[in-house]
Design a protein around this motif. Structure first.
Motif, PDB file in Angstrom:
ATOM      1  N   TYR A 226      13.503  32.098  74.468  1.00  0.00           N
ATOM      2  CA  TYR A 226      14.299  31.099  73.787  1.00  0.00           C
ATOM      3  C   TYR A 226      13.541  29.774  73.900  1.00  0.00           C
ATOM      4  CZ  TYR A 226      19.345  29.975  73.064  1.00  0.00           C
ATOM      5  OH  TYR A 226      20.562  29.645  72.598  1.00  0.00           O
ATOM      6  N   ALA A 227      13.224  29.117  72.787  1.00  0.00           N
ATOM      7  CA  ALA A 227      12.529  27.827  72.843  1.00  0.00           C
ATOM      8  C   ALA A 227      13.545  26.687  72.851  1.00  0.00           C
ATOM      9  CB  ALA A 227      11.612  27.684  71.634  1.00  0.00           C
ATOM     10  N   SER A 228      13.104  25.520  73.294  1.00  0.00           N
ATOM     11  CA  SER A 228      14.010  24.364  73.372  1.00  0.00           C
ATOM     12  C   SER A 228      14.529  23.963  71.993  1.00  0.00           C
ATOM     13  CB  SER A 228      13.291  23.174  74.021  1.00  0.00           C
ATOM     14  OG  SER A 228      12.110  22.883  73.299  1.00  0.00           O
ATOM     15  N   HIS A 229      13.735  24.255  70.934  1.00  0.00           N
ATOM     16  CA  HIS A 229      14.150  23.865  69.575  1.00  0.00           C
ATOM     17  C   HIS A 229      14.905  24.978  68.837  1.00  0.00           C
ATOM     18  CE1 HIS A 229      10.004  25.529  69.301  1.00  0.00           C
ATOM     19  NE2 HIS A 229      10.546  26.207  68.306  1.00  0.00           N
ATOM     20  N   ASP A 230      15.066  26.158  69.463  1.00  0.00           N
ATOM     21  CA  ASP A 230      15.834  27.231  68.812  1.00  0.00           C
ATOM     22  C   ASP A 230      17.316  26.869  68.751  1.00  0.00           C
ATOM     23  OD1 ASP A 230      13.669  28.866  68.375  1.00  0.00           O
ATOM     24  OD2 ASP A 230      13.976  30.103  70.153  1.00  0.00           O
ATOM     25  N   ALA A 231      17.988  27.315  67.703  1.00  0.00           N
ATOM     26  CA  ALA A 231      19.432  27.075  67.577  1.00  0.00           C
ATOM     27  C   ALA A 231      20.163  27.794  68.708  1.00  0.00           C
ATOM     28  CB  ALA A 231      19.928  27.597  66.226  1.00  0.00           C
ATOM     29  N   PRO A 232      21.313  27.271  69.166  1.00  0.00           N
ATOM     30  CA  PRO A 232      22.085  27.947  70.219  1.00  0.00           C
ATOM     31  C   PRO A 232      22.410  29.387  69.808  1.00  0.00           C
ATOM     32  CG  PRO A 232      23.006  25.768  69.784  1.00  0.00           C
ATOM     33  CD  PRO A 232      21.967  26.024  68.720  1.00  0.00           C
ATOM     34  N   LEU A 233      22.463  30.281  70.793  1.00  0.00           N
ATOM     35  CA  LEU A 233      22.695  31.697  70.521  1.00  0.00           C
ATOM     36  C   LEU A 233      23.989  31.915  69.745  1.00  0.00           C
ATOM     37  CD1 LEU A 233      21.709  34.619  70.986  1.00  0.00           C
ATOM     38  CD2 LEU A 233      23.081  34.653  73.075  1.00  0.00           C
ATOM     39  N   GLU A 234      25.023  31.104  70.036  1.00  0.00           N
ATOM     40  CA  GLU A 234      26.313  31.314  69.351  1.00  0.00           C
ATOM     41  C   GLU A 234      26.236  31.054  67.845  1.00  0.00           C
ATOM     42  OE1 GLU A 234      26.960  27.407  71.775  1.00  0.00           O
ATOM     43  OE2 GLU A 234      25.844  29.283  71.993  1.00  0.00           O
ATOM     44  N   HIS A 235      25.140  30.411  67.372  1.00  0.00           N
ATOM     45  CA  HIS A 235      24.959  30.177  65.936  1.00  0.00           C
ATOM     46  C   HIS A 235      24.272  31.365  65.252  1.00  0.00           C
ATOM     47  CE1 HIS A 235      25.146  25.488  66.442  1.00  0.00           C
ATOM     48  NE2 HIS A 235      26.248  26.120  66.845  1.00  0.00           N
ATOM     49  N   THR A 236      23.857  32.350  66.030  1.00  0.00           N
ATOM     50  CA  THR A 236      23.215  33.549  65.472  1.00  0.00           C
ATOM     51  C   THR A 236      24.301  34.568  65.139  1.00  0.00           C
ATOM     52  OG1 THR A 236      21.357  33.143  66.955  1.00  0.00           O
ATOM     53  CG2 THR A 236      21.435  35.283  65.873  1.00  0.00           C
ATOM     54  N   SER A 237      24.232  35.131  63.933  1.00  0.00           N
ATOM     55  CA  SER A 237      25.280  36.086  63.532  1.00  0.00           C
ATOM     56  C   SER A 237      25.022  37.453  64.148  1.00  0.00           C
ATOM     57  CB  SER A 237      25.323  36.212  62.009  1.00  0.00           C
ATOM     58  OG  SER A 237      24.183  36.933  61.549  1.00  0.00           O
ATOM     59  N   ALA A 238      26.099  38.217  64.292  1.00  0.00           N
ATOM     60  CA  ALA A 238      25.982  39.585  64.811  1.00  0.00           C
ATOM     61  C   ALA A 238      25.085  40.417  63.901  1.00  0.00           C
ATOM     62  CB  ALA A 238      27.368  40.221  64.914  1.00  0.00           C
ATOM     63  N   ALA A 239      25.161  40.177  62.588  1.00  0.00           N
ATOM     64  CA  ALA A 239      24.336  40.933  61.639  1.00  0.00           C
ATOM     65  C   ALA A 239      22.852  40.691  61.907  1.00  0.00           C
ATOM     66  CB  ALA A 239      24.689  40.534  60.207  1.00  0.00           C
ATOM     67  N   GLU A 240      22.462  39.425  62.114  1.00  0.00           N
ATOM     68  CA  GLU A 240      21.059  39.104  62.420  1.00  0.00           C
ATOM     69  C   GLU A 240      20.604  39.791  63.699  1.00  0.00           C
ATOM     70  OE1 GLU A 240      19.898  34.659  61.058  1.00  0.00           O
ATOM     71  OE2 GLU A 240      21.692  34.765  62.324  1.00  0.00           O
ATOM     72  N   LEU A 241      21.475  39.785  64.721  1.00  0.00           N
ATOM     73  CA  LEU A 241      21.111  40.395  66.002  1.00  0.00           C
ATOM     74  C   LEU A 241      20.948  41.906  65.876  1.00  0.00           C
ATOM     75  CD1 LEU A 241      23.244  38.426  68.614  1.00  0.00           C
ATOM     76  CD2 LEU A 241      20.787  38.302  68.217  1.00  0.00           C
ATOM     77  N   TYR A 242      21.807  42.551  65.099  1.00  0.00           N
ATOM     78  CA  TYR A 242      21.667  43.993  64.901  1.00  0.00           C
ATOM     79  C   TYR A 242      20.335  44.312  64.238  1.00  0.00           C
ATOM     80  CZ  TYR A 242      26.045  45.917  66.518  1.00  0.00           C
ATOM     81  OH  TYR A 242      27.061  46.354  67.323  1.00  0.00           O
TER      82      TYR A 242
END
Length: 398
Positions: A226-242
């Protein structure tokens, strides 16, 4: 282990007091499985069906987009005739019901229907659907989670991943814990390719990109952090993670994910539902225990399946209460391992940028981590080795 359902909608809407339409559907089906939200793209829906092994799809209908929504239902059934599609919409709008049925939907559910009605419909439909056989060749996936954020999550995850890698399995450490990127710092490494980059390059995520862009550590262990400039994990959708996890599991025999310190979110729950083994990290600090129990009990109330969860008691002092047995009973989880406090050894490993295996191989903490890592490695033993990318073949591996 976990059944997955997909929900496609063009816009989120409020459903009574239960929040959005997706939250209402997730609440209604929590005892039966996980609901993954998707946008209105047919390509994304079909890709998600492939990676989640879902055979039941909910499609939200509204007057404004009904033509495109009906076309999506027809397109999905043409590509995947064995899918069951249930339409959701305003139950008083007969035109929506007619459009859904003409397009091929099996049934229609009104937003805000009682949970028991929705769950009953899903149970009835599921009995008539062909059994789905998930891909048993996917790599193992272990998640470390604890509500409290500290650098020791990265320390534990990196050592467990190293043990699995040294067992002969191609392993990835996915470090999404807080503070960010500690695993790289602990091992004295730098990276120019991070978690956010992997999400942006999902469609290009092949062996060649992994060989050239993912950071390589001792024994060939790969790290994606996780980089300092990456968006917070909660902004990532379940679809993207799958999509991401499905791609990564084709290229690694085992993935160890550090999520220690992450706040509760749909993204976090997706990892928890998707993994083979959840190691819940806590110590004897009563305040940390309370924070962990608050999340654990909230998930249980929501009906999340946690049979694969085990308690990992860290920084353990035998002379201090509560002891590991009491902690196991309080959490309602089997204790998988107890890790000695060993503050000097931990601090020296962090400050010197060397592993515990190198610094203090005989320490109880080091031995316990090795034993636990070997236990995790057994889960993914015998899986075929992923094919190396052309860059790795040319360089003879790294």
């Amino acid at each position: 282990r976990h059944t997955r359902f997909l929900y496609v909608s063009w816009a989120r809407r409020c459903v009574q007091e239960t929040g959005t339409d997706l939250e209402w559907l997730q609440g209604a089906l929590a005892p039966l499985g996980q609901v993954v939200g998707a946008d209105g793209s047919l390509d994304e829906l079909l890709a998600l069906v492939d990676v989640t092994f879902a055979n039941l799809v909910f499609v939200g209908l509204d007057r404004e987009h009904v033509v495109a929504q009906a076309a999506l239902i027809e397109g999905a059934l043409e590509a995947k005739p064995m899918l069951a599609i249930v339409a959701l919409g305003d139950g008083m709008d007969n035109q929506l019901v007619l459009n859904a049925m003409r397009a091929g939907a099996r049934d229609f559910v009104a937003y805000g229907s009682r949970s028991s009605e929705v769950a009953g419909l899903v149970r009835r439909l599921s009995k008539r659907l062909p059994a789905v056989t998930p891909n048993t060749q996917l790599g193992g996936l272990t998640v470390l989670y604890g509500a409290q954020g500290d650098g020791d999550g990265a320390l534990l995850a990196s050592h467990l991943a190293l043990v699995v890698q040294k067992s002969g399995q191609q392993t990835l450490l996915l470090d999404l814990g807080l503070p960010r990127g500690d695993s790289l710092a602990l091992l004295g490494l730098e990276s120019s390719f991070h978690f956010g980059d992997a999400l942006r390059h999902l469609r290009r995520l092949d062996a060649t990109l992994i060989d050239s862009a993912f950071t390589s550590a001792e024994a060939g262990l790969r790290i994606l952090a996780y980089a300092s400039h990456d968006a917070p994990l909660e902004h990532t959708s379940a679809a993207e993670l799958y999509m991401l996890l499905s791609a990564l599991r084709q290229h690694f025999q085992h993935i160890v994910v550090n999520l220690v310190g992450q706040p509760d979110s749909e993204a976090l729950r997706t990892f928890v539902s998707h993994c083979d083994k959840l190691l819940w990290c806590t110590d004897q600090n009563v305040l940390d225990c309370r924070r962990n129990l608050a999340v654990l009990n909230h998930w249980r109330e929501k009906g999340m399946k946690l049979e694969h969860a085990r308690l990992l008691v860290d920084r353990y002092l035998r002379t201090v209460a509560p002891d590991s047995e009491t902690l196991g009973k309080t959490f309602g989880l089997e204790v998988i391992a107890v890790l000695a406090y060993s503050p000097e050894v931990r601090l020296n490993a962090k400050n010197q940028g060397v592993t515990l295996f190198e610094l203090a191989p005989r320490e109880a903490l080091t031995q316990s981590l090795r034993t636990l890592g070997e236990r995790l490695a057994k889960r993914s033993q015998g899986l075929p080795k992923p094919k190396a990318g052309w860059l790795n073949r040319i360089m003879g591996g790294r």
